[in-house]
Design an enzyme around this catalytic site. Structure first.
Site, PDB file in Angstrom:
ATOM      1  N   GLU A  51      -2.581 -17.079 -11.195  1.00  0.00           N
ATOM      2  CA  GLU A  51      -3.286 -15.797 -11.173  1.00  0.00           C
ATOM      3  C   GLU A  51      -4.784 -16.045 -11.296  1.00  0.00           C
ATOM      4  OE1 GLU A  51      -4.863 -12.209 -11.398  1.00  0.00           O
ATOM      5  OE2 GLU A  51      -2.730 -12.415 -10.946  1.00  0.00           O
ATOM      6  N   GLN A  68       1.938  -1.921 -12.430  1.00  0.00           N
ATOM      7  CA  GLN A  68       2.309  -0.960 -11.398  1.00  0.00           C
ATOM      8  C   GLN A  68       2.234   0.453 -11.984  1.00  0.00           C
ATOM      9  OE1 GLN A  68       2.680  -1.404  -8.306  1.00  0.00           O
ATOM     10  NE2 GLN A  68       3.135  -3.574  -8.029  1.00  0.00           N
ATOM     11  N   CYS A 102       1.271  -4.234  -0.813  1.00  0.00           N
ATOM     12  CA  CYS A 102       0.827  -2.843  -0.945  1.00  0.00           C
ATOM     13  C   CYS A 102      -0.055  -2.432   0.229  1.00  0.00           C
ATOM     14  CB  CYS A 102       0.091  -2.632  -2.269  1.00  0.00           C
ATOM     15  SG  CYS A 102      -1.355  -3.694  -2.498  1.00  0.00           S
ATOM     16  N   CYS A 142      -3.380  13.012  -2.965  1.00  0.00           N
ATOM     17  CA  CYS A 142      -2.027  13.028  -2.390  1.00  0.00           C
ATOM     18  C   CYS A 142      -2.054  13.569  -0.964  1.00  0.00           C
ATOM     19  CB  CYS A 142      -1.094  13.871  -3.257  1.00  0.00           C
ATOM     20  SG  CYS A 142      -0.944  13.279  -4.940  1.00  0.00           S
ATOM     21  N   CYS A 187      -1.750  18.168 -12.885  1.00  0.00           N
ATOM     22  CA  CYS A 187      -1.505  17.225 -11.792  1.00  0.00           C
ATOM     23  C   CYS A 187      -0.018  16.944 -11.736  1.00  0.00           C
ATOM     24  CB  CYS A 187      -2.290  15.933 -11.998  1.00  0.00           C
ATOM     25  SG  CYS A 187      -1.950  14.670 -10.749  1.00  0.00           S
ATOM     26  N   ASP A 221       2.753 -11.658  -4.388  1.00  0.00           N
ATOM     27  CA  ASP A 221       2.486 -10.245  -4.694  1.00  0.00           C
ATOM     28  C   ASP A 221       0.979 -10.028  -4.755  1.00  0.00           C
ATOM     29  OD1 ASP A 221       2.733  -7.582  -5.427  1.00  0.00           O
ATOM     30  OD2 ASP A 221       2.990  -8.034  -7.556  1.00  0.00           O
ATOM     31  N   PHE A 253      -0.225 -14.768  -7.600  1.00  0.00           N
ATOM     32  CA  PHE A 253      -0.784 -13.474  -7.992  1.00  0.00           C
ATOM     33  C   PHE A 253       0.133 -12.860  -9.068  1.00  0.00           C
ATOM     34  CE2 PHE A 253      -1.531 -14.257  -3.484  1.00  0.00           C
ATOM     35  CZ  PHE A 253      -2.926 -14.189  -3.396  1.00  0.00           C
TER      36      PHE A 253
END
Length: 441
Positions: A323, A273, A399, A81, A159, A372, A302
């Site tokens: 895909e 996701q 992304c 992070c 975490c 995507d 995708f």
């Protein structure tokens, strides 16, 4: 030979897409981990090239008003992070700025409208995670994420981005793995999958566990997890395939889209996701932007296990999902039948990174298209689109802002208007930028 440590001072004016501060020193760009825009810092260079250098903050001389104390005690060592030192609201603003800068610098494009950012939870949001395992020279097992700039494993006891019921069990899981190691059984990694009705602990073994070990796993589960408020199940993986182990009668992994009356079963190893809550919001936005109509023919490239395909098909449109992974296509077909929309859906396997104009022609005409892709983007697809096979509208979910910017430039060059773009904070506390864009002829 390593770079000799040299402490320097600089004003940071921007943030790059990896979450590093950007400064100019003697005409050279320096990327400074841990620095924020508007700050004055001292730093040490750890990698130097002709055109740029990479560095680490040594001291913050003038702090940004958006700088906060990191919540996690592993922030300085864990590679996970990288934006915990930034306030949550500022994280979203910085990611929006990163997207706009990448679009302008790489794609030479600018959307007509900036969409309002989509927010998710700031903590305890990650529904899927893989934790590495290593053993030191004294035989002590470490369970956690990889360290910054290293393959070492940071041994974590909690975490803050994992769901709390998972985070609370990390010490118990580590103790289990230590016992397995002491008994001669090696574990490569463990994974957590948090579905709507069950949480799966998937254990990836290096060597096949034998009868006594399997009995120990059952006993451990009965002692630690059987009375948990949320249902758990252990899955075991020896090479590539994961199989359910204990208990046998656990609910199936799934997530849902209440708005579209869609249930999405999945298995460990399937791509989903990591943030189910924001994924539902993201899919709703994508469907609204694409505005599917009954009778339209829509491509979902995708498509994975049908994350966007099934909600689109619920509109009555004819949806074609393509895909590259055959097992995901099989799962998408199963999900279409489960959700009673298979009659207006077709799925096929294809390597979309090998798309050319003949491939596009073989698909036939689509009214609209949803993209995507993974981080590498959809360059082969967008460069191969041509008349008369150009969809009237394309919604692109990304992304990686740099590959999105590149592909956006290609689409604009083909005559598309870049109508809108915005970010979705799918990965809070990290530098990852999830975004969405709309293109129309």
């Amino acid at each position: 030979m390593g770079v000799k440590e040299q402490y320097q001072e600089a004003e940071v004016f921007s943030l790059d897409y990896e979450g590093r501060g950007v400064a100019k020193v003697d005409g050279k760009t320096v990327f400074i981990s841990g620095a924020l825009p508007g700050e004055r810092v001292t730093f040490v260079i750890h990698k130097e090239k002709k055109q740029f250098a990479e560095a680490q903050v040594e001291k913050v001389l003038k702090a940004s008003p958006e700088r906060v104390e990191p919540t996690c005690c592993y922030f300085d060592t864990c590679g996970g992070c990288s934006l915990q030192h930034v306030s949550f609201g500022a994280q979203v603003a910085l990611k929006q700025r990163i997207l706009e800068e990448q679009l302008e610098r790489i794609g030479k494009v600018k959307p007509e409208i900036i969409l309002p950012p989509l927010y998710g939870y700031s903590w305890y949001y990650r529904d899927r995670a893989r934790l590495s395992v290593s053993v030191d020279k004294k035989g002590r097992l470490k369970l956690g994420f990889q360290a910054k700039k290293s393959h070492d494993v940071v041994n974590i006891r909690h975490c803050h981005i994992l769901p709390k019921h998972v985070s609370d069990r990390l010490p118990d899981v580590r103790n289990l793995l230590q016992k397995l190691h002491d008994d001669g059984v090696k574990v490569k990694f463990v994974e957590f999958y948090c579905g709507k009705n069950v949480t799966v602990l998937n254990i990836r073994f290096v060597n096949q566990p034998f009868g006594q070990i399997l009995s120990e796993l059952r006993n451990w589960f009965d002692k630690i997890l059987s009375g948990a408020e949320k249902a758990w199940q252990i899955w075991l993986q020896d090479h590539s395939e994961s199989l359910p182990f204990y208990p046998e009668n656990a609910p199936a992994l799934n997530y849902t889209f209440a708005q579209f009356d869609v249930e999405m079963p999945y298995k460990p190893g399937d791509f989903t996701q990591i943030n189910a809550q924001l994924n539902e919001v993201m899919v709703a936005r994508a469907v609204r932007l694409l505005n599917p109509q009954k009778g339209e023919r829509i491509a979902d490239l995708f498509c994975g296990l049908g994350n966007f395909s099934l909600p689109l098909a619920k509109s009555g449109a004819s949806v074609v999902g393509i895909e590259g992974a055959d097992y995901l296509v099989d799962r998408a077909k199963e999900n279409a039948h489960l959700n009673r929309c298979a009659e207006n859906m077709t799925f096929s396997v294809a390597d979309l990174f090998d798309t050319d104009e003949k491939t596009v022609e073989s698909w036939g005409k689509f009214d609209k298209m949803l993209l995507d892709p993974p981080r590498s983007g959809a360059y082969a697809v967008v460069k191969s689109l041509h008349k008369p096979f150009l969809p009237q509208k394309i919604v692109y979910v990304s992304c990686n802002p740099s590959t999105f910017a590149r592909d956006a430039g290609v689409l604009v060059d083909k005559g598309y208007k870049f109508k809108a773009a915005g970010i979705m904070n799918m990965f809070a506390q990290t530098s990852h930028v999830e975004s969405i864009g709309v293109f129309e002829l």
